[in-house]
Scaffold this motif. Structure first.
Motif, PDB file in Angstrom:
ATOM      1  N   ASP A  36      53.379  47.107  36.198  1.00 22.17           N
ATOM      2  CA  ASP A  36      53.888  45.831  36.720  1.00 22.17           C
ATOM      3  C   ASP A  36      52.906  44.724  36.367  1.00 22.17           C
ATOM      4  O   ASP A  36      51.695  44.952  36.326  1.00 22.17           O
ATOM      5  N   LEU A  37      53.444  43.548  36.086  1.00 24.71           N
ATOM      6  CA  LEU A  37      52.573  42.417  35.734  1.00 24.71           C
ATOM      7  C   LEU A  37      53.247  41.132  36.190  1.00 24.71           C
ATOM      8  O   LEU A  37      54.409  40.878  35.854  1.00 24.71           O
ATOM      9  N   ALA A  38      52.550  40.349  36.977  1.00 25.76           N
ATOM     10  CA  ALA A  38      53.097  39.080  37.466  1.00 25.76           C
ATOM     11  C   ALA A  38      52.142  37.957  37.103  1.00 25.76           C
ATOM     12  O   ALA A  38      50.931  38.098  37.238  1.00 25.76           O
ATOM     13  N   ILE A  39      52.699  36.856  36.605  1.00 27.19           N
ATOM     14  CA  ILE A  39      51.869  35.717  36.217  1.00 27.19           C
ATOM     15  C   ILE A  39      52.136  34.538  37.132  1.00 27.19           C
ATOM     16  O   ILE A  39      53.281  34.131  37.313  1.00 27.19           O
ATOM     17  N   GLY A  40      51.057  34.027  37.718  1.00 29.20           N
ATOM     18  CA  GLY A  40      51.172  32.845  38.554  1.00 29.20           C
ATOM     19  C   GLY A  40      50.142  31.817  38.139  1.00 29.20           C
ATOM     20  O   GLY A  40      49.608  31.882  37.034  1.00 29.20           O
TER      21      GLY A  40
ATOM     22  N   TYR B  42      46.851  33.009  37.173  1.00 28.78           N
ATOM     23  CA  TYR B  42      46.512  34.091  38.089  1.00 28.78           C
ATOM     24  C   TYR B  42      47.461  35.242  37.769  1.00 28.78           C
ATOM     25  O   TYR B  42      48.673  35.101  37.884  1.00 28.78           O
ATOM     26  N   GLU B  44      48.499  39.335  38.267  1.00 31.21           N
ATOM     27  CA  GLU B  44      48.336  40.595  38.993  1.00 31.21           C
ATOM     28  C   GLU B  44      48.951  41.713  38.182  1.00 31.21           C
ATOM     29  O   GLU B  44      50.116  41.629  37.774  1.00 31.21           O
ATOM     30  N   LEU B  45      48.148  42.751  37.944  1.00 29.98           N
ATOM     31  CA  LEU B  45      48.605  43.899  37.165  1.00 29.98           C
ATOM     32  C   LEU B  45      48.608  45.147  38.021  1.00 29.98           C
ATOM     33  O   LEU B  45      47.681  45.375  38.797  1.00 29.98           O
ATOM     34  N   GLU B  46      49.624  45.976  37.837  1.00 28.23           N
ATOM     35  CA  GLU B  46      49.609  47.324  38.411  1.00 28.23           C
ATOM     36  C   GLU B  46      49.528  48.289  37.243  1.00 28.23           C
ATOM     37  O   GLU B  46      50.349  48.207  36.318  1.00 28.23           O
TER      38      GLU B  46
END
Lengths: 77, 77
Positions: A36-40, B42, B44-46
């Motif tokens: 999973d990868l989310a960019i903010g 910013y 976030e990686l899983e």
């Protein structure tokens, strides 16, 4: 002077195309273990001492984040 | 599963037009106490447990950051 960090992330359930594309691109570069990868956004502000965390929260609500689709967290540095 | 946070910021001396524009926009909204504002990413990686922080640093070098103009910091969550 005071410094604050603001972390802006997509709300749960909001599609994050930049994150999804980066995850796929990493996979095609050989990094297959990313699930999973989310960019903010990461924002650092320097403000005059008279400004409070509540003031920074107002800046987030009005401009720095989109409260309909994004969450934000504020931390004094 | 492991989770990492990555903070990507412009290197010292690199012009940050998004940050500068946001500072001006905040001023015109009445938030006059903001003396500096920088906008970065910013992420976030899983990842699977076999992935190390060094692996995440390689992802940053290859895709998530532009090491010529950006710095990054990695933190395990």
């Amino acid at each position: 002077m005071k410094r604050f960090a603001v972390y802006v992330t997509s709300k749960e359930g909001i599609f994050d195309p930049a994150g999804e594309n980066s995850r796929k691109a990493l996979k095609s570069l050989g990094f297959s273990g990313v699930t999973d990868l989310a960019i903010g956004k990461y924002i650092e502000l320097e403000v005059e001492d008279s400004n409070t965390e509540e003031e920074v929260a107002k800046m987030c609500e009005k401009l720095l984040a989109n409260p309909v689709i994004e969450d934000y967290k504020i931390k004094e540095l």
